[in-house]
Design an enzyme around this catalytic site. Structure first.
Site, PDB file in Angstrom:
ATOM      1  CG  ASP A 178      -2.024   5.465   4.221  1.00 47.61           C
ATOM      2  OD1 ASP A 178      -2.498   4.410   3.777  1.00 47.61           O
ATOM      3  OD2 ASP A 178      -0.995   5.505   4.937  1.00 47.61           O
ATOM      4  CD  GLU A 179      -3.809   2.410   7.240  1.00 45.40           C
ATOM      5  OE1 GLU A 179      -4.816   1.708   7.032  1.00 45.40           O
ATOM      6  OE2 GLU A 179      -2.703   1.933   7.521  1.00 45.40           O
ATOM      7  NE  ARG A 217      -0.754  -5.850  11.405  1.00 42.71           N
ATOM      8  CZ  ARG A 217      -0.797  -5.286  10.203  1.00 42.71           C
ATOM      9  NH1 ARG A 217       0.104  -4.392   9.859  1.00 42.71           N
ATOM     10  NH2 ARG A 217      -1.727  -5.606   9.333  1.00 42.71           N
ATOM     11  CD  GLN A 271      -4.880  -4.180   7.438  1.00 39.02           C
ATOM     12  OE1 GLN A 271      -4.064  -3.796   8.261  1.00 39.02           O
ATOM     13  NE2 GLN A 271      -4.576  -4.320   6.155  1.00 39.02           N
ATOM     14  CE  LYS A 300      -1.782   0.899   4.012  1.00 40.22           C
ATOM     15  NZ  LYS A 300      -1.021   2.071   4.485  1.00 40.22           N
ATOM     16  CB  THR A 301       3.667   2.393   2.180  1.00 39.03           C
ATOM     17  OG1 THR A 301       2.898   2.170   3.368  1.00 39.03           O
ATOM     18  CG2 THR A 301       4.483   3.658   2.349  1.00 39.03           C
TER      19      THR A 301
END
Length: 724
Positions: free
Chosen positions: A217-218, A599, A248, A31-32
């Site tokens: 983002d997010e 994670r 998430q 994603k980043t």
């Protein structure tokens, strides 16, 4: 530089520019990388100038990482992109335009402790019993209302019970008090730009023209005010790209609305949708196990995550008798991973559902001498002595800030007690002037002697630095004020056990202000105070420290570790008991479990206890979390663990009071002497340099071959005496 490092879906998402774009980014799917390459692509291709772009994140850490990556990709030293958190971007807008709604540009930003202090004052003033409402209950309810954009008037129309009506009374008084203090809380930072846009459409047009392309983002974590903020900014040009993962979305309790991402296509009907499913973080076993749980939710977008790292190991599941054995089991598994895989401490994370679970874990790790770092403990800027200095500085900037005034008016002690302050409040209300201005003439309140002199000296001190705020640098002003106020002297001369640490913390704060002035070209005291108020727990986390990381699952979002231990997988603890009767809340708990699992890069261990102490000494019989049963058995490895524990029956006065108690027994061990060579399962071979006690109480100081020094309790350390 090209986009060749991206996979085909990532590249297509990056190159989709005109109009709205929705990117569903599964856990660990880059994603980043997509966000930073999209920023790079927009600028490199000349589609937009850097200053035309707004990129919004949820943490300062993410914003800084994004800025650094894009700057490096473009091979530039500086980049005039607007990158920041929702709160920092909104604060920037407010610093420029808040005067249109009656605040000054020097407004204060109240953190949680400031809010609670203000609410406590209001509860007293409104004569509401503390047995009926606590400041924390009120703050939570006001926060809930603001996240749902419910005004005091709207809430008043819905209030039915006495408690609801009292909360409304405080809500009205709270908003009025904030205005009087020229202060905003965190929720106001998101709401007030919308108020400005509504009152002054020309200001909205200014920002629509300024930011021609928006990246978020997010996006699954956005609440109602954030949604309206983004849609209003993008309304004209429609150039908005949002990235997120509905699986998430874990912040419903603080107002996040999963519908924002799931219904994005309804709001932007012409949007293009991309789904990133190639996972570059975890093994397939981890992904399949996590997905098998979250797929039980009704509201989600379908994803089929494929691991680039192969199949990997099964998910370890360990049953323990209580939280102490659970901690021992984690230490045991950690030791094996270090021996077999040559791992370092920083490669491990211990995650838990509630902060209270960390106590037993900390005890065990301390006994074994294993270094750890807790994310979410008392942050540096929340320490009492640091907050005192920050309150001085905030009062210097904003003389209306009565919460900061109350915090510092009698520190160091000047003999100004609660009764004196009450007189000052009464006089300010009588004369209809600011509380700070009352301090100028103590005699009007019939305050005499040392108290009168103390108020006068304090007033002149703050006034002096208020007039110097534009003339001195932030660093110069802070150092001079702290010196003249006698704060460092107070801690230097104090006989309290923590005085030295408090002195060092104040000195460290002054150093941080100095570094801020060196780092920032437009450094001002207001900017520093604003930056500090917007910091989050994760901004303080340093993954370069060689320590095991302890944190709640909520805090872990966005991070990754080779090995993850998930403690407390008892039904009623995870999922949390309060979620079991509500479908939406249980679905959020599943998403939280999905976040915890993903994670991990290589290995996950799930631990549950058949007995666990909760609410003090109460012992609760436990059963495994329903989430474990939602994972197919093929993905699980049941690991047997047993520590030195015996059970005995304890009879009560009545037959039904009979219960089982767990008693820890100690195996025999050597009594060591100074000079003995010993071996530790984690630290290796070392030499005993000091010891105290004997038998069960023996403690030793050991220097290991790599120079590591540890103080260990022999009872728990499992040291083996060896020959040279």
């Amino acid at each position: 530089m090209s986009l060749r490092s991206l996979n085909s879906v990532q590249r297509a998402a990056v190159e989709a520019v005109d109009g709205p774009v929705l990117i569903f980014a599964g856990a660990g799917s880059g994603k980043t990388r997509v966000l930073t390459h999209k920023l790079y692509y927009l600028v490199r291709e000349g589609l937009f100038e850097p200053e035309d772009i707004l990129a919004v994140t949820f943490t300062n850490k993410a914003a800084e990482e994004m800025r650094n990556r894009v700057t490096k990709l473009l091979n530039r030293k500086r980049l005039s992109l607007s990158i920041g958190t929702f709160h920092s971007i909104c604060a920037r807008i407010l610093r420029e335009d808040i005067t249109t709604i009656g605040f000054s540009k020097n407004f204060a930003i109240y953190d949680v402790q400031d809010q609670l202090a203000l609410i406590k004052v209001l509860i007293n003033e409104l004569d509401i019993s503390k047995n009926i409402l606590t400041p924390n209950q009120v703050r939570n309810q006001i926060g809930f209302c603001k996240n749902k954009m419910i005004t005091p008037d709207m809430q008043a129309r819905k209030a039915r019970t006495i408690m609801e009506k009292n909360i409304v009374r405080i809500y009205y008084a709270y908003q009025k008090a904030l205005k009087v203090n020229d202060a905003l809380d965190f929720d106001d930072l998101l709401l007030y730009p919308l108020n400005i846009f509504k009152k002054k459409p020309t200001i909205l047009k200014k920002y629509q023209k300024k930011w021609k392309y928006i990246l978020v983002d997010e996006y699954q974590d956005t609440n109602r005010p954030q949604f309206h903020f983004l849609t209003q900014l993008a309304e004209k040009h429609q150039n908005i790209c949002v990235v997120g993962d509905d699986d998430q979305s874990i912040y419903g309790w603080r107002g996040a609305e999963i519908s924002n991402i799931l219904d994005f296509e309804k709001f932007f009907s012409s949007c293009r949708v991309f789904t990133l499913e190639k996972n570059y973080r975890s093994t397939q076993q981890i992904l399949d196990a996590a997905t098998s749980v979250v797929m039980n939710n009704d509201r989600r977008s379908e994803k089929n995550l494929v691991a680039a790292n192969g199949s990997g190991d099964s998910i370890g599941v360990m049953e323990t008798v209580d939280e102490q054995e659970e901690a021992s089991a984690i230490v045991s598994a950690l030791e094996k991973e270090i021996k077999l895989k040559k791992r370092t401490f920083s490669e491990f994370a211990v995650l838990y559902r509630t902060n209270a679970q960390s106590r037993a874990l900390e005890d065990s790790f301390r006994r074994m001498g294993i270094p750890y770092n807790i994310v979410g403990g008392i942050r540096f800027y929340e320490r009492k002595e640091v907050k005192i200095v920050l309150a001085y500085l905030r009062l210097v900037i904003n003389l209306k800030d009565t919460i900061s005034l109350r915090r510092v008016v009698n520190f160091p002690a000047r003999g100004i007690g609660a009764k004196t302050l009450d007189k000052c409040v009464e006089q300010s209300e009588k004369d209809n002037i600011e509380l700070f201005d009352v301090l100028k003439k103590p005699y009007k309140m019939e305050i005499r002697g040392k108290q009168s002199e103390a108020l006068s000296v304090f007033y002149k001190l703050i006034k002096k630095y208020h007039s110097l705020r534009e003339k001195l640098s932030a660093s110069e002003l802070a150092r001079s004020l702290v010196e003249e106020a006698g704060i460092l002297k107070f801690f230097k001369e104090s006989t309290e056990s923590e005085a030295r640490e408090r002195f060092d913390n104040v000195a460290e704060l002054l150093t941080s202000i100095e570094e801020f002035c060196i780092r920032e070209t437009d450094a001002t005291l207001s900017r520093f105070l604003e930056d500090v108020s917007l910091l989050s727990d994760i901004d303080h986390w340093n993954d370069s420290d060689n320590r095991v990381t302890f944190m709640t699952v909520h805090s872990s979002k966005g991070l990754e570790f080779p090995v993850v231990f998930l403690a407390g997988m008892d039904d009623g603890l995870f999922p949390i008991y309060s979620s079991l009767d509500t479908k939406d809340e249980l679905e959020e708990e599943r998403r939280l479990f999905y976040v915890a699992m993903t994670r991990a890069e290589d290995r996950v261990f799930l631990l549950y206890s058949t007995n666990r102490r909760r609410m003090g000494s109460e012992n609760v019989s436990g059963i495994p979390s329903r989430f474990i049963s939602e994972i197919p058995e093929d993905y699980l490895e049941r690991i047997h663990f047993s520590s030195a524990v015996t059970r005995k029956f304890v009879s009560g006065k009545r037959e039904q009071d009979t219960r089982t108690e767990m008693i820890r027994t100690v195996t025999t061990f050597d009594d060591f002497v100074v000079g003995d060579m010993v071996e530790h399962s984690i630290f290796g071979v070392g030499k005993i340099m000091a010891l105290s006690g004997s038998g069960e109480n023996q403690r030793v100081g050991v220097v290991f071959k790599d120079g590591t020094r540890k103080k260990l309790i022999v009872k728990y350390a499992n040291l083996k005496k060896i020959t040279d």
